[in-house]
Design a protein around this motif. Structure first.
Motif, PDB file in Angstrom:
ATOM      1  N   LEU A  19      87.554  10.281  89.259  1.00 11.79           N
ATOM      2  CA  LEU A  19      86.261  10.808  89.386  1.00 11.79           C
ATOM      3  C   LEU A  19      85.959  12.262  89.614  1.00 11.79           C
ATOM      4  O   LEU A  19      86.759  12.666  90.670  1.00 11.79           O
ATOM      5  N   THR A  20      85.133  12.756  88.673  1.00 16.92           N
ATOM      6  CA  THR A  20      84.807  14.307  88.999  1.00 16.92           C
ATOM      7  C   THR A  20      83.552  14.435  88.903  1.00 16.92           C
ATOM      8  O   THR A  20      82.598  13.370  88.740  1.00 16.92           O
ATOM      9  N   ASP A  24      75.902  19.769  86.954  1.00 16.01           N
ATOM     10  CA  ASP A  24      74.613  19.467  87.680  1.00 16.01           C
ATOM     11  C   ASP A  24      75.013  18.327  88.729  1.00 16.01           C
ATOM     12  O   ASP A  24      73.966  17.958  89.374  1.00 16.01           O
ATOM     13  N   GLY A  25      76.368  18.046  89.047  1.00 16.19           N
ATOM     14  CA  GLY A  25      76.626  17.311  90.182  1.00 16.19           C
ATOM     15  C   GLY A  25      76.729  15.679  89.941  1.00 16.19           C
ATOM     16  O   GLY A  25      76.890  14.951  90.976  1.00 16.19           O
ATOM     17  N   ALA A  26      76.195  15.168  88.722  1.00 19.06           N
ATOM     18  CA  ALA A  26      76.537  13.876  88.554  1.00 19.06           C
ATOM     19  C   ALA A  26      77.975  13.534  88.486  1.00 19.06           C
ATOM     20  O   ALA A  26      79.019  14.281  88.173  1.00 19.06           O
ATOM     21  N   PHE A  59      78.849   7.665  83.749  1.00 21.33           N
ATOM     22  CA  PHE A  59      78.411   8.727  84.531  1.00 21.33           C
ATOM     23  C   PHE A  59      77.574   8.121  85.631  1.00 21.33           C
ATOM     24  O   PHE A  59      77.191   6.875  85.412  1.00 21.33           O
ATOM     25  N   ARG A  60      77.411   8.791  86.438  1.00 14.91           N
ATOM     26  CA  ARG A  60      76.320   8.302  87.772  1.00 14.91           C
ATOM     27  C   ARG A  60      76.940   7.229  88.532  1.00 14.91           C
ATOM     28  O   ARG A  60      77.921   7.157  88.762  1.00 14.91           O
ATOM     29  N   ARG A  61      76.016   6.354  88.642  1.00 15.32           N
ATOM     30  CA  ARG A  61      76.278   5.239  89.592  1.00 15.32           C
ATOM     31  C   ARG A  61      77.423   4.275  88.836  1.00 15.32           C
ATOM     32  O   ARG A  61      78.461   3.704  89.636  1.00 15.32           O
TER      33      ARG A  61
END
Length: 150
Positions: A19-20, A24-26, A59-61
């Motif tokens: 997990l990275t 933009d922080g996602a 990505f994201r959730r």
């Protein structure tokens, strides 16, 4: 109205998921996965072939949940799309599977489901689409628990 579909893959995690974060922080999930292959012979038997290995990204959730739930070796089913790109390090054409949804393969994984309590029990019956169709009733938990192969 037609049924919307996506591409799907079924396989196993060949590496430990990472997990990275994107610029933009996602959240960004990455793992290599394998797909098992076999060939049916003329006599009806099956020959196991070498697996193929591919890149997977979420990505994201989906990334956060996937990182929490998956381990190397887990069997999964995922929907999403294939993304083709040119690698920066060598300029070669490559591809990765971009996940929109994924979960453990219930035909190959044994696990328990924990459900959140509901506020009120809604009517879960579906409209009947054919004469002679009878809805199945749910068996008590003990009667429907059976081990699944891994």
């Amino acid at each position: 109205m037609s049924i919307e579909t996506e591409q799907a893959v079924a396989g196993f995690f060949a590496t430990v998921p990472t997990l990275t974060r994107t610029e933009d922080g996602a959240a960004r999930f990455y793992a290599r996965f394998g797909i098992e292959h076999s060939r049916q012979e003329a006599d009806g038997s099956w020959t196991k072939l070498e697996p193929t290995f591919h890149d997977m990204t979420a990505f994201r959730r989906a990334a956060e949940e996937g990182f929490t739930r998956f381990r190397k070796g887990d069997k999964f089913v995922a929907t999403g799309r294939v993304h083709e790109y040119r690698r920066q390090k060598d300029g070669e054409q490559a591809e990765e599977f971009i996940v929109s949804r994924f979960g453990h393969d219930v035909a190959r994984t044994q696990y328990d489901v924990r459900r959140a309590p509901r506020k009120a029990a809604p009517d879960q019956s579906a409209p009947s689409h054919g004469a002679g169709f009878e809805a199945q009733t749910r068996l008590p938990q003990a009667a429907r628990t059976s081990p699944m192969g891994m």
